[in-house]
Design an enzyme around this catalytic site. Structure first.
Site, PDB file in Angstrom:
ATOM      1  N   GLY A 270      48.093  39.294  75.203  1.00 27.32           N
ATOM      2  CA  GLY A 270      47.778  38.254  76.049  1.00 27.32           C
ATOM      3  C   GLY A 270      48.191  37.990  77.421  1.00 27.32           C
ATOM      4  O   GLY A 270      47.551  37.709  78.117  1.00 27.32           O
ATOM      5  N   THR A 271      49.740  38.117  77.284  1.00 25.15           N
ATOM      6  CA  THR A 271      50.395  37.926  78.718  1.00 25.15           C
ATOM      7  C   THR A 271      50.018  38.988  79.616  1.00 25.15           C
ATOM      8  O   THR A 271      49.483  38.558  80.957  1.00 25.15           O
ATOM      9  CB  THR A 271      51.950  38.061  78.424  1.00 25.15           C
ATOM     10  OG1 THR A 271      52.216  36.987  77.669  1.00 25.15           O
ATOM     11  CG2 THR A 271      52.511  37.829  79.806  1.00 25.15           C
TER      12      THR A 271
ATOM     13  N   ASN B 143      46.550  25.834  73.701  1.00 21.10           N
ATOM     14  CA  ASN B 143      47.364  26.384  72.769  1.00 21.10           C
ATOM     15  C   ASN B 143      48.377  25.079  72.211  1.00 21.10           C
ATOM     16  O   ASN B 143      49.026  25.331  70.974  1.00 21.10           O
ATOM     17  CB  ASN B 143      48.154  27.321  73.132  1.00 21.10           C
ATOM     18  CG  ASN B 143      49.194  27.033  74.414  1.00 21.10           C
ATOM     19  OD1 ASN B 143      48.451  26.714  75.410  1.00 21.10           O
ATOM     20  ND2 ASN B 143      50.290  27.302  74.357  1.00 21.10           N
TER      21      ASN B 143
ATOM     22  N   GLN C  72      43.686  31.519  71.746  1.00 20.64           N
ATOM     23  CA  GLN C  72      43.738  30.527  70.443  1.00 20.64           C
ATOM     24  C   GLN C  72      42.144  30.333  70.096  1.00 20.64           C
ATOM     25  O   GLN C  72      41.965  29.915  68.981  1.00 20.64           O
ATOM     26  CB  GLN C  72      44.116  29.415  70.997  1.00 20.64           C
ATOM     27  CG  GLN C  72      45.491  29.174  71.603  1.00 20.64           C
ATOM     28  CD  GLN C  72      46.651  29.340  70.277  1.00 20.64           C
ATOM     29  OE1 GLN C  72      46.173  29.298  69.079  1.00 20.64           O
ATOM     30  NE2 GLN C  72      47.805  29.948  70.566  1.00 20.64           N
TER      31      GLN C  72
ATOM     32  N   GLY D 142      46.189  40.503  69.750  1.00 24.27           N
ATOM     33  CA  GLY D 142      46.149  40.560  68.375  1.00 24.27           C
ATOM     34  C   GLY D 142      46.736  39.826  67.366  1.00 24.27           C
ATOM     35  O   GLY D 142      46.262  39.513  66.282  1.00 24.27           O
ATOM     36  N   HIS D 143      48.159  39.464  67.766  1.00 23.79           N
ATOM     37  CA  HIS D 143      48.685  38.692  66.824  1.00 23.79           C
ATOM     38  C   HIS D 143      48.272  37.363  66.455  1.00 23.79           C
ATOM     39  O   HIS D 143      48.903  36.439  65.608  1.00 23.79           O
ATOM     40  CB  HIS D 143      50.233  38.816  67.200  1.00 23.79           C
ATOM     41  CG  HIS D 143      50.606  37.762  68.151  1.00 23.79           C
ATOM     42  ND1 HIS D 143      51.311  36.601  68.278  1.00 23.79           N
ATOM     43  CD2 HIS D 143      50.514  37.958  69.731  1.00 23.79           C
ATOM     44  CE1 HIS D 143      51.585  35.991  69.366  1.00 23.79           C
ATOM     45  NE2 HIS D 143      51.118  36.791  70.284  1.00 23.79           N
TER      46      HIS D 143
ATOM     47  N   THR E 296      49.899  55.308  78.002  1.00 21.60           N
ATOM     48  CA  THR E 296      49.241  55.936  76.657  1.00 21.60           C
ATOM     49  C   THR E 296      48.762  54.845  75.765  1.00 21.60           C
ATOM     50  O   THR E 296      49.380  53.895  75.561  1.00 21.60           O
ATOM     51  CB  THR E 296      50.379  56.706  76.011  1.00 21.60           C
ATOM     52  OG1 THR E 296      50.649  57.729  76.987  1.00 21.60           O
ATOM     53  CG2 THR E 296      49.865  57.406  74.778  1.00 21.60           C
TER      54      THR E 296
ATOM     55  N   CYS F 216      56.456  30.427  73.377  1.00 21.44           N
ATOM     56  CA  CYS F 216      57.109  30.921  74.487  1.00 21.44           C
ATOM     57  C   CYS F 216      57.823  30.027  75.412  1.00 21.44           C
ATOM     58  O   CYS F 216      58.641  30.438  76.105  1.00 21.44           O
ATOM     59  CB  CYS F 216      55.831  31.293  75.541  1.00 21.44           C
ATOM     60  SG  CYS F 216      54.732  32.449  74.931  1.00 21.44           S
TER      61      CYS F 216
END
Length: 388
Positions: free
Chosen positions: A70-71, A152, A180, A201-202, A238, A326
């Site tokens: 996300g960052t 968030n 979120q 993803g997380h 990659t 964070c």
């Protein structure tokens, strides 16, 4: 001691389908950019994953640009759109995640951008008249507007459709950080009218280290990374086939079950808030009671330090947070709560309980049982230190 995990807004446990999808790819070899058979197989996995995410979010597959999370996706949107459009002004809000706020600050300090951070009310709702007035001051000179879909910390949902309507009249692109929101509330990229959308993803039961910026094909975005030209030449590097496979599986699964997930978490949240209110009658609930994420319960406990509450709960095996992960360990009040009008002391008295797919009634009841003695100890400690 059994652990009660109620910090899903920071990260949520991986879904079995995501673990299985990654494990299958770990056993294979192949760079998706290679032309031989192993490379072509990896490329097929990546493109099928892109299609699954696109179907879940109602966008075109070519609009999904994979990133490291996300960052990076927020940075790519804010910097990339601003640089590509070459205009001076950027509009955002004072309650954005630091993945948006810090790039904006950097652009203002290093690149001469004119950044306006719009205010919110006491429930964290964007001041739409202020946005309209800021656009009216010179919409032709605005490179983009960035407004998060869901906060968030306190869980408030912003009225993205109204932001888009105001921006569209002046042809201004809109980016939204929806990290979120995905899987918690309905998110339809095409129907929303936004031009770029961040997910990771997380937060949805996928792996760390992978995310995406969904960005309209028609919108030019300057790359942050230069190299092999992967991902439409917007994000070279990659491609991580196993992570992308796990990411796609998690997005597909969470979006498929979003409605039932929402209903279950909303019921658990209401049980949690009601139980804490009975145990600690002067507790204060932050956020919009009508439009919010189903699993966020942001509570303020007058006379307490949030850090003390967190550690006392942690000693009992209950894991939550005082705000954004964070900023954990940083001795300062939440910028979100300060923007909502809280004093420094009020902002520092908060805890965020965020529920997710592994949360149970037993988890909620454990918090309800523990909260009164924990608050009593925290207040006693505060009195000794002269904080209450």
């Amino acid at each position: 001691m059994t652990t009660v995990y109620l910090d899903h807004a920071a990260t949520t446990p991986m879904l079995p389908c995501a673990v299985d999808a990654m494990a299958e790819q770990f056993a294979r070899t192949g760079n998706p950019s290679s032309l031989h058979a192993s490379g072509r197989h990896a490329r097929r996995v990546v493109e099928e994953s892109r299609e699954r995410i696109a179907q879940a979010l109602n966008c075109r597959p070519g609009e999904v640009v994979f990133t490291s999370g996300g960052t990076e996706a927020d940075n790519l949107a804010v910097k990339g759109i601003h640089w590509a459009r070459g205009r001076a002004r950027i509009l955002s809000t004072a309650v954005e995640h630091h993945a948006v706020l810090d790039p904006l600050h950097w652009l203002a300090e290093s690149g001469g951008a004119d950044v306006t951070l719009l205010g919110v009310d006491a429930q964290c709702r964007l001041d739409l008249p202020a946005l309209e007035a800021a656009i009216a001051q010179g919409g032709d000179d605005i490179s983009l507007i960035s407004v998060m879909w869901a906060n968030n910390e306190v869980g408030t949902l912003q009225t993205i459709s109204e932001v888009v309507a105001l921006a569209a009249a002046h042809g201004i692109p809109v980016h939204t950080d929806a990290v979120q929101a995905i899987g918690a509330v309905p998110v339809d990229f095409a129907a929303s009218g936004v031009d770029a959308l961040t997910l990771t993803g997380h937060k949805v039961g996928g792996p760390f280290g992978v995310g995406a910026l969904v960005v309209r094909r028609e919108l030019e975005v300057a790359p942050l990374l230069h190299g092999g030209g992967q991902e439409r030449d917007i994000r070279s590097g990659t491609i991580d086939t196993p992570a992308i496979a796990g990411f796609a599986a998690a997005v597909e699964e969470t979006v498929k079950h979003q409605a039932e997930h929402h209903a279950r978490l909303r019921a658990l949240r209401e049980r949690l808030v009601d139980g804490v209110r009975r145990a600690v009658p002067d507790v204060l609930v932050s956020g919009d009671p009508e439009r919010s994420l189903p699993g966020h319960a942001h509570l303020r406990f007058p006379g307490c330090e949030g850090d003390s509450l967190l550690m006392l709960l942690d000693a009992r095996g209950i894991e939550c947070s005082t705000g954004s992960a964070c900023n954990a360990g940083v001795p300062q009040a939440s910028h979100v709560l300060l923007a909502m009008g809280c004093t420094d002391a009020e902002a520092r008295s908060s805890l965020r309980f965020s529920l997710g797919h592994t949360s149970t009634t037993a988890d909620v009841d454990a918090v309800i049982d523990a909260i009164a003695p924990v608050v009593e100890r925290a207040r006693a400690a505060g009195v000794k230190r002269g904080l209450a």
